[in-house]
Design a protein around this motif. Structure first.
Motif, PDB file in Angstrom:
ATOM      1  N   ILE A  50      10.050  37.373 -13.416  1.00  0.00           N
ATOM      2  CA  ILE A  50      10.165  36.491 -14.576  1.00  0.00           C
ATOM      3  C   ILE A  50       8.807  35.897 -14.945  1.00  0.00           C
ATOM      4  CG2 ILE A  50      11.076  34.248 -15.269  1.00  0.00           C
ATOM      5  CD1 ILE A  50      13.724  35.118 -14.261  1.00  0.00           C
ATOM      6  N   LEU A  51       8.025  35.477 -13.934  1.00  0.00           N
ATOM      7  CA  LEU A  51       6.710  34.918 -14.257  1.00  0.00           C
ATOM      8  C   LEU A  51       5.785  35.993 -14.806  1.00  0.00           C
ATOM      9  CD1 LEU A  51       6.276  32.373 -11.360  1.00  0.00           C
ATOM     10  CD2 LEU A  51       6.711  31.913 -13.741  1.00  0.00           C
ATOM     11  N   LEU A  54       6.589  36.375 -18.426  1.00  0.00           N
ATOM     12  CA  LEU A  54       6.015  35.278 -19.215  1.00  0.00           C
ATOM     13  C   LEU A  54       4.516  35.465 -19.388  1.00  0.00           C
ATOM     14  CD1 LEU A  54       7.905  32.139 -17.898  1.00  0.00           C
ATOM     15  CD2 LEU A  54       8.402  33.550 -19.867  1.00  0.00           C
ATOM     16  N   VAL A  63      -2.777  29.519 -20.244  1.00  0.00           N
ATOM     17  CA  VAL A  63      -1.359  29.554 -19.884  1.00  0.00           C
ATOM     18  C   VAL A  63      -1.119  30.575 -18.782  1.00  0.00           C
ATOM     19  CG1 VAL A  63       0.921  30.082 -20.766  1.00  0.00           C
ATOM     20  CG2 VAL A  63      -0.660  28.805 -22.163  1.00  0.00           C
ATOM     21  N   LYS A  66      -2.132  29.239 -15.450  1.00  0.00           N
ATOM     22  CA  LYS A  66      -1.133  28.311 -14.908  1.00  0.00           C
ATOM     23  C   LYS A  66       0.059  29.061 -14.331  1.00  0.00           C
ATOM     24  CE  LYS A  66      -2.392  24.355 -17.619  1.00  0.00           C
ATOM     25  NZ  LYS A  66      -2.116  23.563 -18.800  1.00  0.00           N
ATOM     26  N   ILE A  70       1.515  28.952 -10.539  1.00  0.00           N
ATOM     27  CA  ILE A  70       2.911  28.692 -10.153  1.00  0.00           C
ATOM     28  C   ILE A  70       3.423  29.808  -9.257  1.00  0.00           C
ATOM     29  CG2 ILE A  70       5.269  28.463 -11.016  1.00  0.00           C
ATOM     30  CD1 ILE A  70       4.234  27.176 -13.454  1.00  0.00           C
TER      31      ILE A  70
ATOM     32  N   VAL C  41      12.231  25.258 -11.545  1.00  0.00           N
ATOM     33  CA  VAL C  41      10.844  25.568 -11.905  1.00  0.00           C
ATOM     34  C   VAL C  41      10.816  26.718 -12.910  1.00  0.00           C
ATOM     35  CG1 VAL C  41       8.651  26.392 -11.037  1.00  0.00           C
ATOM     36  CG2 VAL C  41       9.952  24.755  -9.713  1.00  0.00           C
ATOM     37  N   LEU C  42      11.558  27.795 -12.594  1.00  0.00           N
ATOM     38  CA  LEU C  42      11.591  28.951 -13.502  1.00  0.00           C
ATOM     39  C   LEU C  42      12.191  28.555 -14.848  1.00  0.00           C
ATOM     40  CD1 LEU C  42      12.683  31.885 -11.193  1.00  0.00           C
ATOM     41  CD2 LEU C  42      10.432  31.340 -12.026  1.00  0.00           C
ATOM     42  N   ALA C  45       9.731  26.743 -17.024  1.00  0.00           N
ATOM     43  CA  ALA C  45       8.724  27.660 -17.559  1.00  0.00           C
ATOM     44  C   ALA C  45       9.305  28.484 -18.704  1.00  0.00           C
ATOM     45  CB  ALA C  45       8.203  28.566 -16.448  1.00  0.00           C
ATOM     46  N   VAL C  46      10.523  29.049 -18.506  1.00  0.00           N
ATOM     47  CA  VAL C  46      11.125  29.901 -19.530  1.00  0.00           C
ATOM     48  C   VAL C  46      11.448  29.099 -20.783  1.00  0.00           C
ATOM     49  CG1 VAL C  46      13.118  31.330 -20.080  1.00  0.00           C
ATOM     50  CG2 VAL C  46      12.030  31.548 -17.890  1.00  0.00           C
ATOM     51  N   PHE C  49       8.522  28.593 -23.006  1.00  0.00           N
ATOM     52  CA  PHE C  49       8.235  29.730 -23.883  1.00  0.00           C
ATOM     53  C   PHE C  49       9.266  29.852 -24.996  1.00  0.00           C
ATOM     54  CE2 PHE C  49       5.207  30.742 -20.791  1.00  0.00           C
ATOM     55  CZ  PHE C  49       4.324  31.629 -21.377  1.00  0.00           C
ATOM     56  N   PRO C  54       4.127  25.791 -24.315  1.00  0.00           N
ATOM     57  CA  PRO C  54       3.675  26.164 -22.969  1.00  0.00           C
ATOM     58  C   PRO C  54       3.193  24.973 -22.141  1.00  0.00           C
ATOM     59  CG  PRO C  54       2.633  27.485 -24.673  1.00  0.00           C
ATOM     60  CD  PRO C  54       3.329  26.382 -25.371  1.00  0.00           C
ATOM     61  N   LEU C  57       4.593  24.076 -18.665  1.00  0.00           N
ATOM     62  CA  LEU C  57       4.190  24.693 -17.394  1.00  0.00           C
ATOM     63  C   LEU C  57       3.637  23.653 -16.426  1.00  0.00           C
ATOM     64  CD1 LEU C  57       2.583  28.023 -18.487  1.00  0.00           C
ATOM     65  CD2 LEU C  57       4.768  27.644 -17.389  1.00  0.00           C
ATOM     66  N   ASP C  58       2.949  22.633 -16.949  1.00  0.00           N
ATOM     67  CA  ASP C  58       2.426  21.589 -16.059  1.00  0.00           C
ATOM     68  C   ASP C  58       3.567  20.900 -15.316  1.00  0.00           C
ATOM     69  OD1 ASP C  58      -0.153  22.104 -16.898  1.00  0.00           O
ATOM     70  OD2 ASP C  58       0.048  20.776 -18.621  1.00  0.00           O
ATOM     71  N   ALA C  60       6.462  22.207 -14.709  1.00  0.00           N
ATOM     72  CA  ALA C  60       7.026  23.167 -13.756  1.00  0.00           C
ATOM     73  C   ALA C  60       6.231  23.144 -12.459  1.00  0.00           C
ATOM     74  CB  ALA C  60       7.029  24.563 -14.356  1.00  0.00           C
ATOM     75  N   MET C  61       4.898  23.092 -12.591  1.00  0.00           N
ATOM     76  CA  MET C  61       4.061  23.117 -11.387  1.00  0.00           C
ATOM     77  C   MET C  61       4.303  21.871 -10.527  1.00  0.00           C
ATOM     78  SD  MET C  61       0.048  23.959 -11.342  1.00  0.00           S
ATOM     79  CE  MET C  61       0.241  24.850 -12.846  1.00  0.00           C
TER      80      MET C  61
END
Lengths: 104, 156, 93
Positions: A50-51, A54, A63, A66, A70, C41-42, C45-46, C49, C54, C57-58, C60-61
């Motif tokens: 999945i990552l 993306l 992006v 990042k 992750i 987390v996933l 991120a998804v 998007f 985006p 993402l921060d 998520a991390m």
């Protein structure tokens, strides 16, 4: 639709299927240790795919960096926490079901 | 010294990758926080060949490429078992010898066992690892010792 | 396809939650909570998007970091409590 979007759609589809299999496994398997293997599918290849998908959507940019971070972080912490979990379960005396004995 | 330099490099890369703002003020904040982290890690005495395995840099990529293929194969195996249900698994719980000489070799070995779904290292001791495996195939493959040999190859 | 992935992630999180409710041991629940966390987390991120943001993402991390530390902390607490229980039992005998 360009090549990258198509590729990322394929990766997302496979990744989603792997995640679903992991979820099914966590529900169906009989004891803690075997459930940990099912959770392992979603933590390694599922998250990876999945990552990656993306990253293909993001292109070369901050992006992507990042997303890479992750991914690296999930791949480092995943085995560590599953080892800690297995060790804690073993120390507190949870015995694993062995061999064919569980098919009663 | 080399280890300190590598920590600094990694921290700087993380800061630059995460911040996205490259003006003087935020970059100086970055320098200050990197210095702070370096001071703390030196006080904790964790900057050495174990946290920064520089001597493995050239060999690790090839090993992780091999491991990734392994992970994909075992993922497919566990996925099939998840859909076929509990009757398709026969868990094994045994000791697997860990002949690695250094701590970091043993850690890489146990980590690789954990990364591949289907095998799970439960207890790590000096000369063996207690492994839970989802099937007898996975245990037999681990006992054939290919992964162990490859990790030993990293150490030399 | 991002929508499909989002729905699948939500479904998997529901499966993990149901395992957390069923148990039976405390370690099953922690395993389910850990899995719920990595799926969050996933999901973040998804969704970043999906909505074209985006910056998510921060978050998520940070969530990945907190999830890891939370799981390790919880396991330490359980090990500590069990040691304490065992010692109390030995004192009784």
């Amino acid at each position: 639709m360009d090549v990258y979007e198509l590729l990322s759609a394929i990766l997302l589809a496979i990744g989603s299927f792997l995640l679903l299999s992991g979820g099914i496994g966590v529900l169906r398997f009989p004891d803690v240790y075997s459930r940990m293997h099912a959770a392992g599918i979603t933590d390694t290849l599922g998250a990876c795919l999945i990552l990656l998908a993306l990253m293909l959507l993001a292109g070369l940019s901050l992006v992507m960096v990042k997303l890479l971070m992750i991914l690296a972080f999930l791949l480092i912490t995943g085995p560590t926490s599953s080892h800690a979990l297995g060790k804690a379960a073993w120390k507190s005396g949870v015995k694993p079901l062995m061999g064919k004995a569980l098919n009663r | 010294m080399r280890h300190t330099a590598s920590v600094t490099l990694v921290l700087a890369a993380i800061w630059l990758g995460n911040s996205g703002h490259y003006d003087a003020l935020l970059l100086s904040f970055g320098v200050v926080s990197i210095a702070l982290v370096l001071w703390i890690t030196h006080r904790m005495d964790v900057v050495d060949h174990e946290s920064q395995p520089l001597h493995l840099t050239t060999k690790l990529p090839a090993y992780y490429f091999w491991l990734f293929k392994k992970i994909v194969a075992s993922n497919i195996d566990v996925m099939i078992r998840a859909w076929r249900g509990p009757s398709s698994i026969s868990p094994q719980f045994e000791r697997v010898p860990a002949p690695q000489k250094t701590d970091i070799g043993r850690v890489i070995y146990a980590n690789s066992i954990n990364l591949t779904p289907g095998t799970l290292s439960v207890v790590v001791e000096d000369d063996y690892i207690l492994v839970h495996s989802l099937s007898s195939d996975g245990m037999a493959e681990l006992k054939s010792g290919e992964m162990s040999r490859r990790v030993c190859g990293l150490e030399e | 396809m991002l929508t499909v992935t989002t729905v699948t992630l939500l479904l998997v999180m529901a499966l993990a939650l149901s395992r957390a409710f069923v148990g039976p041991t405390v370690f099953d629940r922690i395993l389910a909570a850990n899995m719920f966390g990595t799926k969050t987390v996933l999901l973040i991120a998804v969704i970043g998007f999906l909505f074209g943001r985006p910056e998510f993402l921060d978050i998520a991390m940070v969530y990945a970091l907190i999830n890891f530390i939370g799981v390790i902390g919880m396991l330490r607490l359980i090990e500590y409590l069990e040691d304490e229980n065992r010692n109390a039992h030995e004192d009784d005998v």
